[in-house]
Design a protein around this motif. Structure first.
Motif, PDB file in Angstrom:
ATOM      1  N   ARG A 173      55.899   7.429   3.247  1.00 44.74           N
ATOM      2  CA  ARG A 173      55.114   6.667   2.271  1.00 44.74           C
ATOM      3  C   ARG A 173      54.437   7.538   1.219  1.00 44.74           C
ATOM      4  O   ARG A 173      54.332   7.131   0.060  1.00 44.74           O
ATOM      5  CB  ARG A 173      54.071   5.804   3.001  1.00 44.74           C
ATOM      6  CG  ARG A 173      54.699   4.742   3.878  1.00 44.74           C
ATOM      7  CD  ARG A 173      53.656   3.939   4.637  1.00 44.74           C
ATOM      8  NE  ARG A 173      54.295   2.992   5.553  1.00 44.74           N
ATOM      9  CZ  ARG A 173      53.641   2.261   6.447  1.00 44.74           C
ATOM     10  NH1 ARG A 173      52.313   2.360   6.546  1.00 44.74           N
ATOM     11  NH2 ARG A 173      54.301   1.420   7.235  1.00 44.74           N
ATOM     12  N   LEU A 219      54.674   7.196  -2.871  1.00 41.22           N
ATOM     13  CA  LEU A 219      53.489   6.908  -3.670  1.00 41.22           C
ATOM     14  C   LEU A 219      53.325   7.921  -4.796  1.00 41.22           C
ATOM     15  O   LEU A 219      53.070   7.554  -5.953  1.00 41.22           O
ATOM     16  CB  LEU A 219      52.250   6.906  -2.777  1.00 41.22           C
ATOM     17  CG  LEU A 219      50.897   6.860  -3.489  1.00 41.22           C
ATOM     18  CD1 LEU A 219      50.725   5.541  -4.221  1.00 41.22           C
ATOM     19  CD2 LEU A 219      49.764   7.096  -2.495  1.00 41.22           C
ATOM     20  N   SER A 279      49.060   1.386  -0.063  1.00 38.79           N
ATOM     21  CA  SER A 279      50.466   1.787   0.020  1.00 38.79           C
ATOM     22  C   SER A 279      50.753   2.610   1.263  1.00 38.79           C
ATOM     23  O   SER A 279      51.814   2.478   1.884  1.00 38.79           O
ATOM     24  CB  SER A 279      50.847   2.597  -1.226  1.00 38.79           C
ATOM     25  OG  SER A 279      50.764   1.813  -2.389  1.00 38.79           O
ATOM     26  N   LEU A 330      54.048  -1.451  -4.552  1.00 41.61           N
ATOM     27  CA  LEU A 330      53.374  -2.064  -3.408  1.00 41.61           C
ATOM     28  C   LEU A 330      53.701  -3.552  -3.315  1.00 41.61           C
ATOM     29  O   LEU A 330      54.003  -4.064  -2.224  1.00 41.61           O
ATOM     30  CB  LEU A 330      51.868  -1.853  -3.530  1.00 41.61           C
ATOM     31  CG  LEU A 330      50.996  -2.476  -2.434  1.00 41.61           C
ATOM     32  CD1 LEU A 330      51.347  -1.896  -1.067  1.00 41.61           C
ATOM     33  CD2 LEU A 330      49.521  -2.259  -2.741  1.00 41.61           C
TER      34      LEU A 330
END
Length: 327
Positions: free
Chosen positions: A53, A57, A19, A290
């Motif tokens: 990111r 996540l 990811s 993802l």
């Protein structure tokens, strides 16, 4: 349980690396690790990884764990293996309050959206409990009233959306699909703040959940105050699912799939079931996010649509299995 934890931890670690490295600008593993542990050495990679990111996540993991725990609680309280948090109308209540805020209020109220969604979820849970109360709130009454209220509130949400402008409607549709796109550190911190007390409450909930799955008379004979426990557990479910939905939008089927996967591997005891379900939920949402980012890149599929594509077949498989083996 230890082996399962290690296995799911390894899978989650692999998903985390993928990811953080995959996206519009792919990054090799060395740059990802450098961005996380030595951000000053590679500012561009650090901006992408830690600025965009990483919070996404972490939010996926928190949301998945919270929805899975809410699903496990719902299934125990309702004594229904097909139950999940949406059955209590939590998603519908949050959606209506967020729709009202977006469509009927002035622009620039993004900071209030989580509060509106959270309040709507709690209000819906309270209304269902009040309508189901007849000297007690039996699981079947809660299920039937929850389904009916969710349908009515969903219709009201659709009506509200029809009065919105094009930009407002697009924003609402993205939220209703369940999306982690654009999730930043402030929203992640807000999600973590709201979920922390709920996660702590789950640590002391296993015994009550084990007892409430039994018939009311047997549970009372074992010392369980049924109505008080049922009310507090529904409130805990609303806290978990409402806080998550208010930030991410509705992400369906996680609360159905994760508890069942956990139960098959660790058994029905909630002392083991709850942490295993939380891990499964984190893995499911992280994997769905993802997949939604990379399958049709650069276009992005909201995580809620990915979980729905997986959860629909799982629901029919589970229904078929329970019909042949109700135990």
């Amino acid at each position: 349980m230890i082996r399962l934890t290690l296995a799911l931890g390894a899978i989650l670690s692999l998903l985390a690396v993928a990811s953080l490295g995959m996206g519009d600008m792919p990054l090799p593993l060395d740059r990802v690790l450098s961005a996380v542990f030595f951000p000053g050495a590679d500012p561009d990679a650090a901006l992408i990884v830690t600025g965009f990111r990483l919070p996404r996540l972490l939010a996926a993991c928190l949301a998945g764990a919270a929805l899975a725990l809410a699903g496990a609680i719902t299934q125990a309280v309702m004594r229904n293996a097909l139950a999940e948090p949406g059955l209590l109308g939590i998603n519908a209540g949050a959606a209506l309050s967020v729709s009202l805020l977006i469509v009927l209020w002035a622009p620039g109220v993004s900071a209030l959206l989580p509060i509106a969604g959270f309040g709507g979820a709690l209000a819906m849970a309270g209304a269902i409990w009040a309508l189901a109360w007849r000297g007690g709130a039996a699981p079947m009454r809660l299920v039937l009233i929850g389904i009916g209220m969710a349908a009515m509130v969903s219709a009201a949400t659709t009506t509200v959306i029809t009065f919105g402008g094009l930009t407002q409607v697009q924003r609402m549709m993205i939220w209703l699909a369940g999306s982690l796109n654009g999730l930043d550190w402030p929203r992640l911190k807000l999600l973590a703040l709201w979920l922390s007390p709920a996660f702590l409450a789950c640590l002391v909930a296993p015994r009550a959940l084990d007892l409430i799955r039994l018939e009311d008379g047997l549970a009372r004979g074992l010392g369980q105050a049924i109505e008080q426990a049922r009310f507090l557990l529904i409130l805990l479910c609303a806290l978990l699912a409402g806080a998550t939905v208010s930030i991410t939008g509705p992400i369906g089927f996680v609360g159905l799939i994760a508890p069942h996967l956990a139960c098959r591997l660790v058994g029905p005891s909630h002392r083991r079931l709850l942490p295993a379900a939380a891990l499964f939920g984190a893995v499911l949402v992280a994997a769905a996010d993802l997949l939604g980012r990379i399958v049709f890149a650069p276009a992005e599929i909201p995580v809620g649509l990915v979980t729905a594509m997986v959860g629909g077949p799982f629901f029919f498989w589970l229904q078929r299995r329970l019909r042949h083996d109700p135990h």
